[in-house]
Design an enzyme around this catalytic site. Structure first.
Site, PDB file in Angstrom:
ATOM      1  N   GLU A  37       0.840  -1.167  -0.111  1.00 18.51           N
ATOM      2  CA  GLU A  37      -0.178   0.086   0.036  1.00 18.51           C
ATOM      3  C   GLU A  37       0.956   1.368  -0.094  1.00 18.51           C
ATOM      4  O   GLU A  37       1.779   1.501   0.853  1.00 18.51           O
ATOM      5  CB  GLU A  37      -0.876   0.046   1.127  1.00 18.51           C
ATOM      6  CG  GLU A  37      -1.751   1.276   1.232  1.00 18.51           C
ATOM      7  CD  GLU A  37      -2.651   1.282   2.417  1.00 18.51           C
ATOM      8  OE1 GLU A  37      -2.782   0.294   3.381  1.00 18.51           O
ATOM      9  OE2 GLU A  37      -3.496   2.434   2.496  1.00 18.51           O
ATOM     10  N   ARG A 263       5.080 -12.467   9.864  1.00 19.82           N
ATOM     11  CA  ARG A 263       6.034 -11.230   9.292  1.00 19.82           C
ATOM     12  C   ARG A 263       7.381 -11.227  10.101  1.00 19.82           C
ATOM     13  O   ARG A 263       7.578 -11.784  11.335  1.00 19.82           O
ATOM     14  CB  ARG A 263       4.921 -10.154   9.681  1.00 19.82           C
ATOM     15  CG  ARG A 263       4.630  -9.693  11.100  1.00 19.82           C
ATOM     16  CD  ARG A 263       4.008  -8.335  11.170  1.00 19.82           C
ATOM     17  NE  ARG A 263       2.906  -8.168  10.277  1.00 19.82           N
ATOM     18  CZ  ARG A 263       2.749  -7.162   9.425  1.00 19.82           C
ATOM     19  NH1 ARG A 263       3.638  -6.171   9.564  1.00 19.82           N
ATOM     20  NH2 ARG A 263       2.150  -6.874   8.448  1.00 19.82           N
ATOM     21  N   LYS A 273       4.061   1.051   9.878  1.00 17.68           N
ATOM     22  CA  LYS A 273       4.312   2.018   9.123  1.00 17.68           C
ATOM     23  C   LYS A 273       3.948   3.293   9.773  1.00 17.68           C
ATOM     24  O   LYS A 273       4.282   4.601   9.562  1.00 17.68           O
ATOM     25  CB  LYS A 273       3.722   1.935   7.677  1.00 17.68           C
ATOM     26  CG  LYS A 273       4.490   0.956   6.730  1.00 17.68           C
ATOM     27  CD  LYS A 273       3.919   1.289   5.211  1.00 17.68           C
ATOM     28  CE  LYS A 273       2.998   0.119   5.148  1.00 17.68           C
ATOM     29  NZ  LYS A 273       2.428   0.066   3.747  1.00 17.68           N
TER      30      LYS A 273
END
Ligand code: ATP
Ligand code: MG
Length: 566
Positions: A37, A263, A273
């Site tokens: 994204e 992850r 982020k």
């Protein structure tokens, strides 16, 4: 697809692909995608996903990997992020060929899929506010409550959805929801929102849309349209997989397989982020590419190599359970690669002046030095030697402790590639008592650093010639946070409480050997006995070079710090 190096460590995703190929599922094709994204810069966690997706595709004949921007949230996304992501993926060594896609390219197709679901009686326009939708969703233990709008007719839904698109309703006043099951034990299946009304300009589609599709609806259809075979994502999407499957089955579309992996978390840093953006916006770092950031652009500016990052991603493997990787492993991979590829040079961070009393005034010699003992192919260079030199202040002790073998009054040491010198006199500032200069004697018979009588010295020091050395700024970096598990915030704690106040130290009066005059932004070196450094790509100029510490040699951090007298 550029095949960089074959990664053959077995892991469960590779096994799934092997089995699928053996069963001729998807015609034995392997087609993956990396779907960022564009709401921030990529970090080392993304690097893991990039290496996995592009890496796996690269292993198979005809294997492909797409780069797809998952740009369905215009309020947080930006073209700057799109450009940085492309640059970072390319820099890591991967190539998406002509397969650069944007979820926003599919907005019309997604809209048509939504209309089809309405026609099938599988989606409805709901007039509940976002808060009411949330309240009615239920909990892990309690089922949700059906929306009062759930049983609208297909005609009414088609009409309302079209009017949503044409801007007839206020932002947030209605949503389109999938009609699945408000009592499902999986909360993601409780009539999830597919579309919301949002008047926000999109970085690609501008103002053409005032409704935007949600991630779960968009992602599976984008994968399907692109003919993806294995849709690899992180573990938090495991509970979304039934929804991924539900949309594609309801629409009877081509159906890729979603596979989840753990992850990457790295000690002493953050990977969210949102937090990284906060660090940038609140000025805790100089930008997304601050060399202390775990971003790919930060690591690039710091001097990390794409090879080192790819090696790291390979070594950490792929697992189904979340865990935290020690950042020392990443540093180890960086050191290993830099040891192989960087030329050695001499640089003095905290200079102490040394006068060689018996060396002729105005004389200078050029001594041979090896560029990389690991790689004879990197050749040799010459370094100028003259009467006045600088050594590291920390390499001299007036009153040396027992284990200190470097220079001290009356003691002889080797100057790398040059001569043996013996310290004969210490000059101090009358007022402060600080040592300002050493007077030494050299042995002309030890040229090159060996003595014909085989007499031994216990230390070899790096040095530069005062007359020839360049002044440089050196930026010494340490961990951004003081705590290994930064995100384990207890009550009342905030991850920013653990920012390391000493993560950057600027040393402005370093002296480096003259060969570094030719160094270009991004060039990497080993400063002998100190660490790996690279020329800063933003702030360095020919007249005023700036070097970033990439990684110390072993654990010389403590040593560097001491040499600066902190
Ligand atoms: P957000 O929190 O904004 O959703 P994200 O880190 O998931 O951020 P995306 O841009 O959605 O960011 O990530 C792109 C891809 O990278 C996704 O497939 C995601 O699963 C993967 N990814 C993100 N973070 C990590 C990580 N720490 N380790 C491995 N893969 C990751
Ligand atoms: Mg995400």
């Amino acid at each position: 697809m550029s095949i960089i190096e074959r990664n053959t460590t077995p892991h469960f995703i590779r096994s799934i692909i092997e089995e699928d190929r053996a069963a001729n599922k998807y015609g034995a094709r392997v087609h993956t995608r990396f779907p960022p994204e564009p709401n921030g810069y990529l970090h080392i966690g993304h690097a893991k996903s990039i290496c996995l997706n592009f890496g796996l595709a690269g292993e198979y004949e005809g294997g492909l990997c797409n780069l797809r921007f998952d740009d369905t949230n215009p309020s947080k996304e930006d073209l700057e992020y799109v450009e940085s992501i492309k640059e970072d993926v390319r820099w890591l060594g991967f190539d998406w060929g002509d397969r650069l896609y944007y979820a926003s390219d599919y907005f019309e197709q997604l809209y048509q899929c939504a209309v089809q679901l309405i026609r099938l009686g599988a989606a409805y326009v709901c007039d509940l506010s976002p808060e009411e939708v949330r309240e009615n969703r239920g909990t892990l233990n309690a089922p949700g409550i059906d929306s009062p709008y759930r049983n609208r007719s297909v005609e009414e839904n088609l009409d309302l959805f079209e009017r949503m698109r044409s801007g007839a309703f206020e932002d947030g006043s209605r949503t389109l929801r999938a009609k699945i099951d408000m009592a499902s034990p999986n909360i993601n299946m409780r009539d999830p929102v597919m579309y919301r009304i949002l008047r926000a300009a999109h970085h690609r589609t501008g103002d053409s849309w005032c409704i935007y599709p949600m991630y779960d609806f968009t992602h599976c259809i984008s994968d399907s349209l692109e003919g993806i075979t294995h849709s690899i994502c992180t573990l938090e999407f495991e509970d979304h997989r039934p929804l991924y499957d539900w949309f594609l089955d309801a629409l009877t579309l081509y159906h890729p397989q979603q596979i989840e992996f753990a992850r990457l978390n790295l000690s002493y840093t953050v990977m969210s982020k949102r937090k990284l953006l906060e660090l940038v916006e609140q000025g805790h770092v100089s930008g997304w590419d601050d060399p202390r950031m775990p971003t790919i652009s930060g690591m690039r500016r710091r001097g990390y190599t794409p090879q080192a990052i790819r090696t790291f991603c390979e070594r950490i493997g792929v697992a189904k359970r979340n865990s935290t990787v020690d950042s020392a492993l990443l540093e180890h991979c960086v050191r290993e690669d830099l040891n192989r590829i960087t030329p050695r040079v001499m640089a003095v961070l905290n200079p102490l002046r040394v006068v060689i009393d018996n060396y002729p005034e105005h004389e200078e010699e050029h001594l041979d030095a090896i560029n990389n003992p690991e790689d004879a192919g990197m050749g040799t260079r010459t370094i100028p030697f003259s009467k006045v030199l600088y050594i590291e202040r920390d390499d001299f002790r007036e009153d040396p402790p027992k284990q200190f073998f470097r220079l001290a009054p009356g003691r002889e040491v080797r100057l790398r590639y040059a001569y043996y010198i013996t310290c004969e006199r210490v000059v101090k500032d009358d007022r402060t008592g600080e040592i300002v200069e050493l007077h030494c004697r050299y042995d002309p018979n030890t040229r090159g650093g060996d003595s014909p009588d085989r007499r031994k010295v216990k230390a070899t020091l790096h040095w530069v010639s005062e007359l020839h050395a360049l002044q440089a700024e050196v930026r010494l970096y340490d961990k951004l946070f003081t705590r290994a598990d930064v995100t384990a915030e207890k009550d009342g704690e905030d991850y920013r409480d653990f920012l390391n106040p000493d993560s950057l130290r600027i040393v402005s009066s370093c002296r480096v050997e003259p060969s570094l005059a030719a160094a270009r932004p991004g060039d990497r070196f080993q400063f002998e006995r100190l660490g790996y450094f690279c020329v800063d790509s933003k702030d360095s100029s020919a007249g005023k070079p700036v070097f970033n510490l990439t990684v110390n040699l072993r654990d010389t951090w403590a040593k560097i710090e001491k040499s600066l007298g902190s």
